[in-house]
Enzyme design. Structure first.
Site, PDB file in Angstrom:
ATOM      1  N   GLY A  40       0.777  -1.236   0.000  1.00  0.00           N
ATOM      2  CA  GLY A  40       0.000   0.000   0.000  1.00  0.00           C
ATOM      3  C   GLY A  40       0.803   1.277   0.000  1.00  0.00           C
ATOM      4  O   GLY A  40       0.401   2.279  -0.601  1.00  0.00           O
ATOM      5  N   GLU A  95       4.339   4.042   5.913  1.00  0.00           N
ATOM      6  CA  GLU A  95       3.084   3.306   5.777  1.00  0.00           C
ATOM      7  C   GLU A  95       2.048   4.168   5.056  1.00  0.00           C
ATOM      8  O   GLU A  95       2.096   5.389   5.109  1.00  0.00           O
ATOM      9  CB  GLU A  95       2.530   2.969   7.171  1.00  0.00           C
ATOM     10  CG  GLU A  95       2.849   1.577   7.655  1.00  0.00           C
ATOM     11  CD  GLU A  95       2.053   0.486   6.935  1.00  0.00           C
ATOM     12  OE1 GLU A  95       1.575   0.701   5.811  1.00  0.00           O
ATOM     13  OE2 GLU A  95       1.930  -0.592   7.528  1.00  0.00           O
ATOM     14  N   ASP A  99      -4.204   1.484  11.143  1.00  0.00           N
ATOM     15  CA  ASP A  99      -5.599   1.201  11.492  1.00  0.00           C
ATOM     16  C   ASP A  99      -5.611   0.580  12.893  1.00  0.00           C
ATOM     17  O   ASP A  99      -5.608   1.299  13.897  1.00  0.00           O
ATOM     18  CB  ASP A  99      -6.137   0.242  10.414  1.00  0.00           C
ATOM     19  CG  ASP A  99      -7.644   0.131  10.387  1.00  0.00           C
ATOM     20  OD1 ASP A  99      -8.235  -0.030  11.454  1.00  0.00           O
ATOM     21  OD2 ASP A  99      -8.223   0.186   9.291  1.00  0.00           O
ATOM     22  N   PHE A 149     -13.802   2.934   5.572  1.00  0.00           N
ATOM     23  CA  PHE A 149     -12.941   2.148   4.687  1.00  0.00           C
ATOM     24  C   PHE A 149     -12.535   3.004   3.497  1.00  0.00           C
ATOM     25  O   PHE A 149     -13.373   3.462   2.728  1.00  0.00           O
ATOM     26  CB  PHE A 149     -13.632   0.866   4.218  1.00  0.00           C
ATOM     27  CG  PHE A 149     -12.639  -0.126   3.712  1.00  0.00           C
ATOM     28  CD1 PHE A 149     -12.040  -1.031   4.583  1.00  0.00           C
ATOM     29  CD2 PHE A 149     -12.237  -0.111   2.381  1.00  0.00           C
ATOM     30  CE1 PHE A 149     -11.070  -1.922   4.123  1.00  0.00           C
ATOM     31  CE2 PHE A 149     -11.269  -0.992   1.915  1.00  0.00           C
ATOM     32  CZ  PHE A 149     -10.689  -1.907   2.790  1.00  0.00           C
ATOM     33  N   VAL A 150     -11.235   3.230   3.370  1.00  0.00           N
ATOM     34  CA  VAL A 150     -10.735   4.124   2.319  1.00  0.00           C
ATOM     35  C   VAL A 150      -9.904   3.355   1.297  1.00  0.00           C
ATOM     36  O   VAL A 150      -9.264   2.356   1.621  1.00  0.00           O
ATOM     37  CB  VAL A 150      -9.905   5.285   2.919  1.00  0.00           C
ATOM     38  CG1 VAL A 150     -10.804   6.331   3.536  1.00  0.00           C
ATOM     39  CG2 VAL A 150      -8.882   4.798   3.933  1.00  0.00           C
ATOM     40  N   ASP A 156      -6.084  -0.583  -1.051  1.00  0.00           N
ATOM     41  CA  ASP A 156      -6.933  -1.472  -1.852  1.00  0.00           C
ATOM     42  C   ASP A 156      -8.132  -1.973  -1.077  1.00  0.00           C
ATOM     43  O   ASP A 156      -8.204  -1.879   0.146  1.00  0.00           O
ATOM     44  CB  ASP A 156      -6.117  -2.692  -2.313  1.00  0.00           C
ATOM     45  CG  ASP A 156      -5.891  -3.691  -1.169  1.00  0.00           C
ATOM     46  OD1 ASP A 156      -5.445  -3.259  -0.079  1.00  0.00           O
ATOM     47  OD2 ASP A 156      -6.172  -4.884  -1.359  1.00  0.00           O
ATOM     48  N   ARG A 162      -6.112   0.403  -6.094  1.00  0.00           N
ATOM     49  CA  ARG A 162      -4.861   1.010  -5.610  1.00  0.00           C
ATOM     50  C   ARG A 162      -4.431   2.200  -6.467  1.00  0.00           C
ATOM     51  O   ARG A 162      -3.813   3.134  -5.976  1.00  0.00           O
ATOM     52  CB  ARG A 162      -3.726  -0.023  -5.618  1.00  0.00           C
ATOM     53  CG  ARG A 162      -3.843  -1.109  -4.561  1.00  0.00           C
ATOM     54  CD  ARG A 162      -2.501  -1.819  -4.414  1.00  0.00           C
ATOM     55  NE  ARG A 162      -2.625  -3.131  -3.808  1.00  0.00           N
ATOM     56  CZ  ARG A 162      -2.595  -3.380  -2.492  1.00  0.00           C
ATOM     57  NH1 ARG A 162      -2.449  -2.383  -1.658  1.00  0.00           N
ATOM     58  NH2 ARG A 162      -2.695  -4.615  -2.036  1.00  0.00           N
TER      59      ARG A 162
HETATM   60  C1  PRP Z   1      -2.685  -2.485   5.217  1.00  0.00           C
HETATM   61  C2  PRP Z   1      -1.958  -1.158   5.217  1.00  0.00           C
HETATM   62  C3  PRP Z   1      -1.095  -1.239   6.449  1.00  0.00           C
HETATM   63  C4  PRP Z   1      -1.957  -2.051   7.392  1.00  0.00           C
HETATM   64  C5  PRP Z   1      -2.627  -1.150   8.383  1.00  0.00           C
HETATM   65  O1  PRP Z   1      -1.856  -3.453   4.682  1.00  0.00           O
HETATM   66  O2  PRP Z   1      -1.185  -0.996   4.057  1.00  0.00           O
HETATM   67  O3  PRP Z   1       0.109  -1.905   6.205  1.00  0.00           O
HETATM   68  O4  PRP Z   1      -2.934  -2.727   6.596  1.00  0.00           O
HETATM   69  O5  PRP Z   1      -3.523  -1.845   9.196  1.00  0.00           O
HETATM   70  P1  PRP Z   1      -3.290  -2.187  10.722  1.00  0.00           P
HETATM   71  O6  PRP Z   1      -2.869  -0.940  11.436  1.00  0.00           O
HETATM   72  O7  PRP Z   1      -4.656  -2.645  11.161  1.00  0.00           O
HETATM   73  O8  PRP Z   1      -2.287  -3.286  10.830  1.00  0.00           O
HETATM   74  P2  PRP Z   1      -2.353  -4.901   4.167  1.00  0.00           P
HETATM   75  O9  PRP Z   1      -1.983  -5.943   5.188  1.00  0.00           O
HETATM   76  O10 PRP Z   1      -3.787  -4.832   3.760  1.00  0.00           O
HETATM   77  O11 PRP Z   1      -1.417  -5.111   2.895  1.00  0.00           O
HETATM   78  P3  PRP Z   1      -1.255  -4.170   1.578  1.00  0.00           P
HETATM   79  O12 PRP Z   1      -0.481  -2.927   1.992  1.00  0.00           O
HETATM   80  O13 PRP Z   1      -0.484  -5.041   0.633  1.00  0.00           O
HETATM   81  O14 PRP Z   1      -2.625  -3.815   1.059  1.00  0.00           O
END
Ligand code: PRP
Length: 173
Positions: A40, A95, A99, A149-150, A156, A162
């Site tokens: 991301g 990052e 979340d 949810f963004v 994504d 994305r």
């Molecule tokens: C998403 C985002 C962060 C994480 C945040 O990654 O990119 O890395 O979740 O969420 P959290 O604070 O609840 O841990 P994801 O695991 O979906 O992978 P991606 O970046 O490949 O979409």
């Protein structure tokens, strides 16, 4: 599914430039590695680095806790390890969003304790402070948002959206 704009491309560009300027002021003189948390953060990290006014090395880590779900599984897995030697280096973890805080907690712990970085700073483009399952406070935050949810700008839903060049709220499915 409805998609409404939360931050336009102009909003994003302006805020990332401000964050880059702040990091430039704070961290100039450091032998800094930007650590992009895939997938991301790819877009934000790319933009942020070009707004930092000194030389920055780049590496990648990939963690996953979401799979194709909208809520975290609670288990953070390291899917790809960084390649650079981080021992005694200064590392800026980049990052797209914090979340629950689970991913950032695990990446921070891993880089500081397992990889032996001297100093670890954290930058996130978006922050959902009310969604935390574990406490985490980033050093640099683009925007704090409500727990909606963004998507877009790297974010994504089930690997879609994305490449939308703005941040949108996904609702009504
Ligand atoms: C998403 C985002 C962060 C994480 C945040 O990654 O990119 O890395 O979740 O969420 P959290 O604070 O609840 O841990 P994801 O695991 O979906 O992978 P991606 O970046 O490949 O979409």
């Amino acid at each position: 599914m409805a998609q409404t704009t939360l931050f336009s491309k102009a909003d994003i560009d302006k805020r990332v430039a401000e964050m880059g300027a702040e990091i430039t002021r704070d961290l100039a003189g450091n032998d800094l590695i930007a650590l992009c948390v895939l997938k991301g953060a790819m877009f934000f990290c790319s933009d942020l680095m070009r707004n930092i006014g000194f030389d920055v090395a780049l590496d990648f880590i990939q963690v996953s806790s979401y799979g194709n779900q909208k809520t975290s599984s609670g288990v953070v897995t390291i899917l790809k390890e960084p390649q650079l030697d981080m021992r005694d280096r200064s590392v800026l973890i980049v990052e797209d969003i914090i979340d629950s805080g689970l991913s950032m907690n695990e990446v921070f712990r891993y880089i500081k304790l397992d990889k032996g970085a001297r100093e670890v700073r954290t930058a996130t483009f978006l922050d959902k402070p009310t969604a935390r399952r574990v406490p985490f406070k980033a050093d640099y935050v683009g925007f704090s948002i409500d727990p909606k949810f963004v998507i877009g700008y790297g974010l994504d839903y089930a690997e879609k959206y994305r490449n939308i060049p703005e941040i949108q709220v996904l609702s009504g499915e």
